[in-house]
Design an enzyme around this catalytic site. Structure first.
Site, PDB file in Angstrom:
ATOM      1  NE  ARG A  16      -3.506  -0.637   2.736  1.00 21.79           N
ATOM      2  CZ  ARG A  16      -4.320  -0.833   3.770  1.00 21.79           C
ATOM      3  NH1 ARG A  16      -4.746   0.191   4.480  1.00 21.79           N
ATOM      4  NH2 ARG A  16      -4.727  -2.046   4.084  1.00 21.79           N
ATOM      5  CB  SER A 104      -8.326  -0.698   2.423  1.00 20.63           C
ATOM      6  OG  SER A 104      -9.121  -1.125   3.488  1.00 20.63           O
ATOM      7  CG  HIS A 105      -9.816   2.067   6.103  1.00 23.92           C
ATOM      8  ND1 HIS A 105      -9.269   0.803   6.122  1.00 23.92           N
ATOM      9  CD2 HIS A 105      -9.185   2.766   7.066  1.00 23.92           C
ATOM     10  CE1 HIS A 105      -8.347   0.763   7.085  1.00 23.92           C
ATOM     11  NE2 HIS A 105      -8.276   1.934   7.662  1.00 23.92           N
ATOM     12  CE  LYS A 114      -7.048  -4.978   1.846  1.00 16.02           C
ATOM     13  NZ  LYS A 114      -8.360  -4.845   2.536  1.00 16.02           N
ATOM     14  CG  ASP A 238     -13.785  -1.441   4.620  1.00 19.96           C
ATOM     15  OD1 ASP A 238     -14.533  -2.157   3.933  1.00 19.96           O
ATOM     16  OD2 ASP A 238     -12.571  -1.699   4.780  1.00 19.96           O
ATOM     17  CG  ASP A 240     -11.343  -3.114   0.902  1.00 20.89           C
ATOM     18  OD1 ASP A 240     -11.734  -2.774   2.038  1.00 20.89           O
ATOM     19  OD2 ASP A 240     -10.447  -3.958   0.731  1.00 20.89           O
ATOM     20  CG  ASP A 242     -11.826  -5.800   3.715  1.00 20.87           C
ATOM     21  OD1 ASP A 242     -12.099  -4.701   4.254  1.00 20.87           O
ATOM     22  OD2 ASP A 242     -10.668  -6.114   3.366  1.00 20.87           O
ATOM     23  NE  ARG A 243     -11.658  -2.065   7.894  1.00 27.15           N
ATOM     24  CZ  ARG A 243     -11.707  -0.983   8.678  1.00 27.15           C
ATOM     25  NH1 ARG A 243     -11.916  -1.091   9.971  1.00 27.15           N
ATOM     26  NH2 ARG A 243     -11.559   0.211   8.155  1.00 27.15           N
ATOM     27  CG  HIS A 325     -11.172  -7.363   8.800  1.00 26.54           C
ATOM     28  ND1 HIS A 325     -11.102  -7.390   7.426  1.00 26.54           N
ATOM     29  CD2 HIS A 325     -10.329  -6.379   9.201  1.00 26.54           C
ATOM     30  CE1 HIS A 325     -10.252  -6.455   7.010  1.00 26.54           C
ATOM     31  NE2 HIS A 325      -9.776  -5.828   8.061  1.00 26.54           N
TER      32      HIS A 325
END
Length: 461
Positions: A16, A104-105, A114, A238, A240, A242-243, A325
């Protein structure tokens, strides 16, 4: 041909960085070359590729795909969507791994990658190995791989509702302008009930609020939607997907460990005695609740890749982290998928009496600090935790060293751990009342002072 990554971009769980500063198309190309080389050395030939809605994601995808194909691997592009859609593609398509391009966030100027390889998370030493391979130009050549497109979003959304046995609720949804928006719009059409969605349009500037549902300020619009319209509850994602974050009908936040205690009950009814995993930041109330339901609570290290690996090792059907998650191996694939967790939450609330507000009311009252994060020099973050552990153990304290120092006292517990991804220490405390909490925080401050630190200004994510 060789390539050197910016040293800050190779993280513990992913790659990242800031686009144009610490991460760019040359990096994406090198990731493609390295990942394809590892896939081929493992006997594989095809990789699924997904991306989020950031402005830079298409450019990075083009460079990544070029790298994959030039090292002899076929690339299957599954398009724009949440990270779990890529994980789903890697699980159901005939591919040997997957790469998701997502920031992501993180703020809009970030992006990242990822990865999953042969059905397992790709992290830690795997990522460092890719850095070494790039620096040495240790990449396979060969025939140039083929590129194809596989529009998977409809199959993915259909899988989310497979076996759905939940009731009809009035639900508010906030996609935060992240990559889950288009899938969410498709999902609510397949669910019974009444659904009010906000910010489902993908916009990498995140104009409404930052897409991180673990920070309560980012849930303000969702709370207002739920309360103003008298909805049953609200769910947020979030950047992407995944949360997950959630609020009950009164707008109270249901934190990650509280969600897990609700989600665990139907799972344990189906698999009595099963192991349920949570991270070291989770409430003692969660571990007690899992035991009360006849499950085997297991405290493990924070980090989605670490939790996924532990699930495989123990055969746990469900796991979760405070960060939102949630991982279902029960009737699913074992990866963190916030949209699937949302569907399972609807099903769990239906099975447990039909009111998320009532389930929240029934939870034991605990007072806790938010996650306190503060800057510390990278070279000191792990040594400080070791110094604290040594002092506590020599004093005979009740300490769990699963991930940093988690200390149990008569008042409750406190935690001090080093972040794997940033130059910060993370602290948290939980007690039964405010006076107990103050005593726990004072213990944290005392230990930091003995190591020459103070709990300074809060560090951002």
């Amino acid at each position: 041909m060789t390539h050197n990554f910016h040293p800050t971009s190779l993280r513990e769980y992913d790659i990242r960085g800031i686009v144009g500063e610490t991460l760019g198309e040359d990096d994406a190309y090198a990731i493609g070359r390295g990942f394809a080389t590892l896939v081929r050395r493992g006997g594989g030939t095809r990789v699924a590729v997904g991306r989020d809605g950031r402005d830079s994601s298409e450019r990075l995808e083009d460079a990544l795909v070029r790298g994959l194909t030039e090292s002899g691997v076929d690339a299957v592009r599954v398009g724009l969507g949440p990270t779990p859609m890529l994980y789903y593609a890697a699980a159901v398509l005939e591919v040997d791994g997957g790469v998701m391009i997502t920031g992501s966030h993180n703020p809009a100027n970030y992006n990242g990658f990822k990865m999953v390889l042969q059905g397992r998370p790709f992290f830690g030493a795997d990522i460092q190995q890719m850095g070494v391979m790039a620096a040495e130009g240790d990449w396979l050549d060969g025939h140039v791989g083929k590129v194809s497109d596989h529009h998977i979003i409809d199959d993915y959304v259909a899988r989310l509702v497979e076996g759905f046995d939940g009731g009809a609720f009035r639900i508010g949804w906030d996609a935060g302008n992240g990559a889950a928006g288009p899938a969410l719009e498709k999902l609510v059409k397949l669910l019974p009930g009444e659904h009010h969605t906000i910010y489902t349009e993908v916009d990498s500037r995140f104009p409404n609020h930052h897409p991180d549902p673990t920070e309560e300020k980012n849930l303000a619009d969702l709370k207002a939607l739920v309360v103003d319209r008298g909805l049953d509850f609200g769910i947020a994602f979030d950047g992407d997907g995944d949360r997950i974050g959630a609020v009950d009908g009164q707008g109270r936040v249901i934190w990650g460990d509280q969600l897990l205690s609700i989600l665990a009950e139907p799972v344990l009814a189906d698999q009595p005695g099963a192991t349920i995993i949570a991270d070291v930041k989770a409430s003692q109330a969660l571990y007690d609740r899992i035991a009360e339901l006849g499950g085997e609570p297991l405290m493990w290290k924070t980090g989605h890749s670490l939790i996924k690996s532990k699930m495989k090792e123990t055969g746990a059907p469900l796991a979760g982290e405070m960060s939102g998650h949630i991982f279902f191996a029960h009737d699913y694939y074992g990866f963190d998928d916030a949209l699937y967790a949302a569907v399972r939450l609807i099903r769990a609330v239906s099975a447990l009496g039909g009111s998320l507000t009532a389930l929240r009311d029934a939870m034991p009252a605990m007072v806790n600090t938010p996650e306190m994060r503060f800057q510390v020099d990278e070279s000191r973050k792990f040594p400080v935790v070791e110094e604290v552990l040594a002092r506590l153990e020599s004093a005979g304290a009740d300490v769990d060293r699963t991930d940093g120092a988690r200390v149990n006292t008569g008042d409750g517990w406190w935690l001090l751990r080093a972040s794997n991804t940033q130059d910060v220490l993370v602290a948290r405390a939980e007690a039964r009342d405010e006076a107990g909490l103050a005593r726990l925080v004072a213990q944290i401050d005392d230990q930091l002072a003995q190591s020459g630190l103070e709990r300074g200004p809060q560090a951002g994510h």
